[in-house]
Design a protein around this motif. Structure first.
Motif, PDB file in Angstrom:
ATOM      1  N   VAL A  17      46.750  35.683  41.484  1.00  0.00           N
ATOM      2  CA  VAL A  17      46.420  36.922  40.720  1.00  0.00           C
ATOM      3  C   VAL A  17      46.517  37.910  42.152  1.00  0.00           C
ATOM      4  O   VAL A  17      46.282  37.576  43.177  1.00  0.00           O
ATOM      5  CB  VAL A  17      44.984  36.615  40.352  1.00  0.00           C
ATOM      6  CG1 VAL A  17      43.988  36.497  41.621  1.00  0.00           C
ATOM      7  CG2 VAL A  17      44.708  37.910  39.441  1.00  0.00           C
ATOM      8  N   ARG A  18      47.098  39.262  41.475  1.00  0.00           N
ATOM      9  CA  ARG A  18      46.908  40.152  42.614  1.00  0.00           C
ATOM     10  C   ARG A  18      46.112  41.403  41.887  1.00  0.00           C
ATOM     11  O   ARG A  18      46.285  41.359  40.767  1.00  0.00           O
ATOM     12  CB  ARG A  18      48.511  40.812  42.678  1.00  0.00           C
ATOM     13  CG  ARG A  18      49.396  40.011  43.383  1.00  0.00           C
ATOM     14  CD  ARG A  18      50.597  40.628  43.833  1.00  0.00           C
ATOM     15  NE  ARG A  18      51.016  40.865  42.528  1.00  0.00           N
ATOM     16  CZ  ARG A  18      52.001  42.097  42.362  1.00  0.00           C
ATOM     17  NH1 ARG A  18      52.333  43.036  43.648  1.00  0.00           N
ATOM     18  NH2 ARG A  18      52.616  42.578  41.306  1.00  0.00           N
ATOM     19  N   VAL A  19      45.377  41.872  42.719  1.00  0.00           N
ATOM     20  CA  VAL A  19      44.390  43.045  42.410  1.00  0.00           C
ATOM     21  C   VAL A  19      44.635  44.207  43.141  1.00  0.00           C
ATOM     22  O   VAL A  19      44.517  44.088  44.342  1.00  0.00           O
ATOM     23  CB  VAL A  19      43.029  42.601  42.540  1.00  0.00           C
ATOM     24  CG1 VAL A  19      41.944  43.373  41.884  1.00  0.00           C
ATOM     25  CG2 VAL A  19      42.631  41.094  41.830  1.00  0.00           C
ATOM     26  N   TRP A  20      44.822  45.429  42.561  1.00  0.00           N
ATOM     27  CA  TRP A  20      44.822  46.508  43.319  1.00  0.00           C
ATOM     28  C   TRP A  20      44.074  47.854  42.676  1.00  0.00           C
ATOM     29  O   TRP A  20      43.980  47.921  41.240  1.00  0.00           O
ATOM     30  CB  TRP A  20      46.439  46.843  43.708  1.00  0.00           C
ATOM     31  CG  TRP A  20      47.195  46.850  42.501  1.00  0.00           C
ATOM     32  CD1 TRP A  20      47.361  48.201  41.763  1.00  0.00           C
ATOM     33  CD2 TRP A  20      47.946  45.964  41.917  1.00  0.00           C
ATOM     34  NE1 TRP A  20      48.327  47.965  40.789  1.00  0.00           N
ATOM     35  CE2 TRP A  20      48.589  46.586  40.671  1.00  0.00           C
ATOM     36  CE3 TRP A  20      48.127  44.669  41.942  1.00  0.00           C
ATOM     37  CZ2 TRP A  20      49.444  46.000  39.730  1.00  0.00           C
ATOM     38  CZ3 TRP A  20      48.884  43.893  40.994  1.00  0.00           C
ATOM     39  CH2 TRP A  20      49.582  44.465  40.145  1.00  0.00           C
ATOM     40  N   TYR A  21      43.929  48.934  43.397  1.00  0.00           N
ATOM     41  CA  TYR A  21      43.566  50.141  43.002  1.00  0.00           C
ATOM     42  C   TYR A  21      44.600  50.819  42.361  1.00  0.00           C
ATOM     43  O   TYR A  21      45.494  50.820  43.039  1.00  0.00           O
ATOM     44  CB  TYR A  21      43.032  51.058  44.243  1.00  0.00           C
ATOM     45  CG  TYR A  21      41.353  50.614  44.588  1.00  0.00           C
ATOM     46  CD1 TYR A  21      40.216  50.591  43.831  1.00  0.00           C
ATOM     47  CD2 TYR A  21      41.374  49.811  45.753  1.00  0.00           C
ATOM     48  CE1 TYR A  21      39.235  50.096  43.856  1.00  0.00           C
ATOM     49  CE2 TYR A  21      40.137  49.534  46.183  1.00  0.00           C
ATOM     50  CZ  TYR A  21      39.134  49.761  45.199  1.00  0.00           C
ATOM     51  OH  TYR A  21      37.834  49.212  45.601  1.00  0.00           O
TER      52      TYR A  21
END
Ligand code: KMT
Ligand code: FE2
Length: 181
Positions: free
Chosen positions: A2-6
C-alpha cells in the motif's frame, strides 16, 4: 504494497495520483494515528486457504460478505455510482473492503481536514472507521473487484458532508482527539 500520501486540492482528474509537490507519503502507522483507518496486508493468492482473512473476520464479527465489481461493464448505473462514491460522505458503520483484483484509491480526511489518498491493490484490506469523511475513485485502469464485509445486516447508505450533527460524527471526532491506540 500500500502507498499512502497527502493529496493536492487542485484535482483535474480524480483518477490520477494527485500528489503534493513534492510528494509527501505516510506509513500505515501514521495513517492510523491521524485517521483511525486500519490496514491489513493479506496474501492475494492464498487468502482463501491461509486463514488470515478468516481470523480477522472472526475476531471482528464480520459475518456478512459479498463482492462488488466496479467496471463499466459490470457495475449497474456505473457513472452515477462512481459519482456518489467520490462525493465526500460518512457512514454509520465501518467501511471494510478487501481488494481481490484491480485497484483504486480511497481518500480520507485527517483531523486538519487534509485529504489523504490510499492506493489499494490485490491483497489490501482497509477498514474505514464510522464517522470519518471519505470517498473512493477508480484509477486509470477503471477496474476493481472488492469483497465487502459487515457486522450484521449491511447498510451502505452514505451521508454526504456536511453531516456534523450526527452522533457517529461526534463519536469519531472524540476518538480522534483522544488519539487512536
Ligand atoms: C473498492 S470497493 C468500491 C467502492 C465502494 O464500495 C464504496 O465506496 O462504498
Ligand atoms: Fe463510503
Amino acid at each position: 504494497m500500500v502507498r499512502v500520501w497527502y493529496m493536492t486540492n487542485d484535482i483535474i482528474d480524480q483518477r490520477l495520483e494527485n500528489h503534493l509537490d513534492p510528494p509527501s507519503y505516510l506509513t500505515t502507522d501514521e495513517l492510523y494515528k491521524s485517521t483511525g483507518v486500519e490496514f491489513f496486508l493479506l496474501n492475494a493468492k492464498t487468502y482463501d486457504v491461509d486463514g488470515v482473512l478468516d481470523k480477522i473476520r472472526k475476531d471482528r464479527g464480520y459475518n456478512y460478505e459479498d463482492q462488488i465489481t466496479c467496471s463499466k461493464e459490470c457495475l449497474p448505473d456505473y457513472e452515477n455510482k462512481l459519482k456518489s462514491f467520490f462525493t465526500e460522505h460518512l457512514h454509520t458503520d465501518e467501511e471494510i473492503r478487501f481488494i481481490v483484483d484491480g485497484s483504486g484509491y480511497f481518500d480520507v480526511r485527517d483531523g486538519d481536514d487534509r485529504w489523504i489518498r490510499i492506493e489499494v491493490v490485490p491483497g489490501d484490506m482497509i477498514v474505514i472507521p464510522s464517522g470519518i469523511y471519505h470517498r473512493f475513485t477508480l484509477d486509470m485502469k477503471n477496474y476493481v473487484i472488492a469483497k465487502r464485509y459487515f457486522v450484521g445486516e449491511p447498510v451502505w447508505l452514505p451521508y454526504n458532508r456536511p453531516s456534523d450533527e450526527m452522533d457517529v460524527r461526534k463519536n469519531y471526532l472524540r476518538k480522534l482527539s483522544e488519539g487512536f491506540k
